[in-house]
Design a protein around this motif. Structure first.
Motif, mmCIF file in Angstrom:
data_model
loop_
_atom_site.group_PDB
_atom_site.id
_atom_site.type_symbol
_atom_site.label_atom_id
_atom_site.label_comp_id
_atom_site.label_asym_id
_atom_site.label_seq_id
_atom_site.Cartn_x
_atom_site.Cartn_y
_atom_site.Cartn_z
ATOM 1 N N VAL A 8 0.857 -1.179 0.000
ATOM 2 C CA VAL A 8 0.000 0.000 0.000
ATOM 3 C C VAL A 8 0.896 1.233 0.000
ATOM 4 C CG1 VAL A 8 -1.968 -1.101 1.150
ATOM 5 C CG2 VAL A 8 -0.163 -0.088 2.533
ATOM 6 N N ALA A 9 0.334 2.331 -0.470
ATOM 7 C CA ALA A 9 1.089 3.589 -0.476
ATOM 8 C C ALA A 9 0.862 4.308 0.844
ATOM 9 C CB ALA A 9 0.639 4.469 -1.640
ATOM 10 N N ASP A 10 1.945 4.720 1.477
ATOM 11 C CA ASP A 10 1.852 5.541 2.681
ATOM 12 C C ASP A 10 1.197 6.859 2.258
ATOM 13 O OD1 ASP A 10 2.355 6.456 5.355
ATOM 14 O OD2 ASP A 10 4.171 7.465 4.640
ATOM 15 N N PHE A 11 0.022 7.154 2.800
ATOM 16 C CA PHE A 11 -0.733 8.305 2.312
ATOM 17 C C PHE A 11 0.059 9.621 2.355
ATOM 18 C CE2 PHE A 11 -3.887 11.660 2.221
ATOM 19 C CZ PHE A 11 -4.590 11.300 1.078
ATOM 20 N N PRO A 12 0.775 9.919 3.441
ATOM 21 C CA PRO A 12 1.507 11.197 3.453
ATOM 22 C C PRO A 12 2.640 11.288 2.426
ATOM 23 C CG PRO A 12 1.238 10.351 5.672
ATOM 24 C CD PRO A 12 0.820 9.261 4.744
ATOM 25 N N THR A 13 3.313 10.160 2.136
ATOM 26 C CA THR A 13 4.505 10.213 1.285
ATOM 27 C C THR A 13 4.321 9.584 -0.097
ATOM 28 O OG1 THR A 13 5.372 8.092 2.064
ATOM 29 C CG2 THR A 13 5.986 10.079 3.323
ATOM 30 N N GLY A 14 3.361 8.675 -0.226
ATOM 31 C CA GLY A 14 3.165 7.957 -1.484
ATOM 32 C C GLY A 14 4.127 6.806 -1.683
ATOM 33 N N ILE A 15 4.961 6.504 -0.691
ATOM 34 C CA ILE A 15 5.943 5.424 -0.791
ATOM 35 C C ILE A 15 5.279 4.099 -0.413
ATOM 36 C CG2 ILE A 15 8.109 4.519 0.141
ATOM 37 C CD1 ILE A 15 8.945 7.464 0.577
ATOM 38 N N PHE A 16 5.492 3.073 -1.245
ATOM 39 C CA PHE A 16 4.884 1.767 -0.994
ATOM 40 C C PHE A 16 5.603 1.008 0.113
ATOM 41 C CE2 PHE A 16 3.180 2.667 -5.158
ATOM 42 C CZ PHE A 16 1.865 2.234 -4.998
ATOM 43 N N PHE A 17 4.809 0.290 0.914
ATOM 44 C CA PHE A 17 5.348 -0.563 1.967
ATOM 45 C C PHE A 17 4.393 -1.733 2.180
ATOM 46 C CE2 PHE A 17 2.466 2.265 4.060
ATOM 47 C CZ PHE A 17 1.992 1.611 5.188
ATOM 48 N N ASP A 18 4.823 -2.724 2.924
ATOM 49 C CA ASP A 18 4.062 -3.948 3.145
ATOM 50 C C ASP A 18 2.750 -3.665 3.866
ATOM 51 O OD1 ASP A 18 3.123 -6.457 4.330
ATOM 52 O OD2 ASP A 18 5.057 -7.277 3.755
ATOM 53 N N ARG A 19 1.662 -4.135 3.286
ATOM 54 C CA ARG A 19 0.338 -3.886 3.852
ATOM 55 C C ARG A 19 0.202 -4.444 5.266
ATOM 56 N NH1 ARG A 19 -5.608 -5.293 1.352
ATOM 57 N NH2 ARG A 19 -6.789 -4.573 3.146
ATOM 58 N N SER A 20 0.848 -5.551 5.550
ATOM 59 C CA SER A 20 0.679 -6.180 6.862
ATOM 60 C C SER A 20 1.172 -5.291 8.002
ATOM 61 C CB SER A 20 1.393 -7.532 6.907
ATOM 62 O OG SER A 20 2.797 -7.356 6.810
ATOM 63 N N THR A 21 1.993 -4.297 7.703
ATOM 64 C CA THR A 21 2.495 -3.396 8.738
ATOM 65 C C THR A 21 1.763 -2.050 8.736
ATOM 66 O OG1 THR A 21 4.229 -2.470 7.311
ATOM 67 C CG2 THR A 21 4.782 -4.458 8.589
ATOM 68 N N ALA A 22 0.760 -1.915 7.875
ATOM 69 C CA ALA A 22 0.057 -0.636 7.721
ATOM 70 C C ALA A 22 -0.996 -0.416 8.802
ATOM 71 C CB ALA A 22 -0.626 -0.578 6.362
ATOM 72 N N THR A 23 -1.233 0.843 9.086
ATOM 73 C CA THR A 23 -2.383 1.251 9.882
ATOM 74 C C THR A 23 -3.351 1.867 8.883
ATOM 75 O OG1 THR A 23 -0.998 1.694 11.807
ATOM 76 C CG2 THR A 23 -3.197 2.688 11.779
ATOM 77 N N LEU A 24 -4.559 1.330 8.813
ATOM 78 C CA LEU A 24 -5.552 1.796 7.848
ATOM 79 C C LEU A 24 -6.584 2.680 8.530
ATOM 80 C CD1 LEU A 24 -6.166 -1.506 5.822
ATOM 81 C CD2 LEU A 24 -4.550 0.340 5.352
ATOM 82 N N VAL A 25 -6.958 3.742 7.839
ATOM 83 C CA VAL A 25 -7.947 4.702 8.316
ATOM 84 C C VAL A 25 -9.072 4.726 7.285
ATOM 85 C CG1 VAL A 25 -8.356 7.128 8.854
ATOM 86 C CG2 VAL A 25 -6.178 6.068 9.472
#
Length: 137
Positions: free
Chosen positions: A85-102
């Protein structure tokens, strides 16, 4: 002369190995790349997601909900794949399993999933409070 030839061969081999081993998320070409699920053009990279198979095939999506729909319908592709997923503030992709979703509130994503991903949990909680949204993961 032999040294130059050996350096050239070693350099070429290094470049080829680096090119072959490149896996993971790719850059999104907004206005050009197409969502694998809904076939719409990806217009907002900060909502984009990617699925990368164990063989390195890259599938791009315009919204988290499109990737979720696709993985539900295409379990053989999704099996053993990595989701980014793309980190919303930066647009940099990272592993979804470590994401916090809003999700929800005043968030308006391309396909109505209305979800943003954050790498930093504190930033996600702050955004959720400002947007009237809920932290769901």
């Amino acid at each position: 002369m032999k040294l130059i030839k050996n350096l050239f061969v070693a350099g070429a081999a290094t470049i080829l190995l680096a090119a072959c081993s490149e896996s993971g998320p790719k850059e999104i070409a907004t206005g050009k790349d197409q969502c694998e699920n809904c076939k719409m053009t990806i217009t907002e990279a900060k909502y984009a997601t990617q699925l990368v198979t164990e063989k390195g095939r890259n599938y791009k999506f315009d919204d988290i909900s499109c990737m979720d729909d696709y993985t539900t319908s295409n379990t053989e592709v999704a099996q053993n794949s990595d989701e980014y997923v793309a980190d919303f503030p930066t647009g940099i992709f990272f592993d979804r399993s470590t994401a916090t979703l809003v999700q929800g509130g005043s968030i308006k994503s391309p396909m109505g999933g209305n979800t943003q991903a954050y790498k930093d949990k504190a930033a996600a909680e702050k955004a959720a409070a400002e947007l009237g949204a809920t932290v769901i993961q």
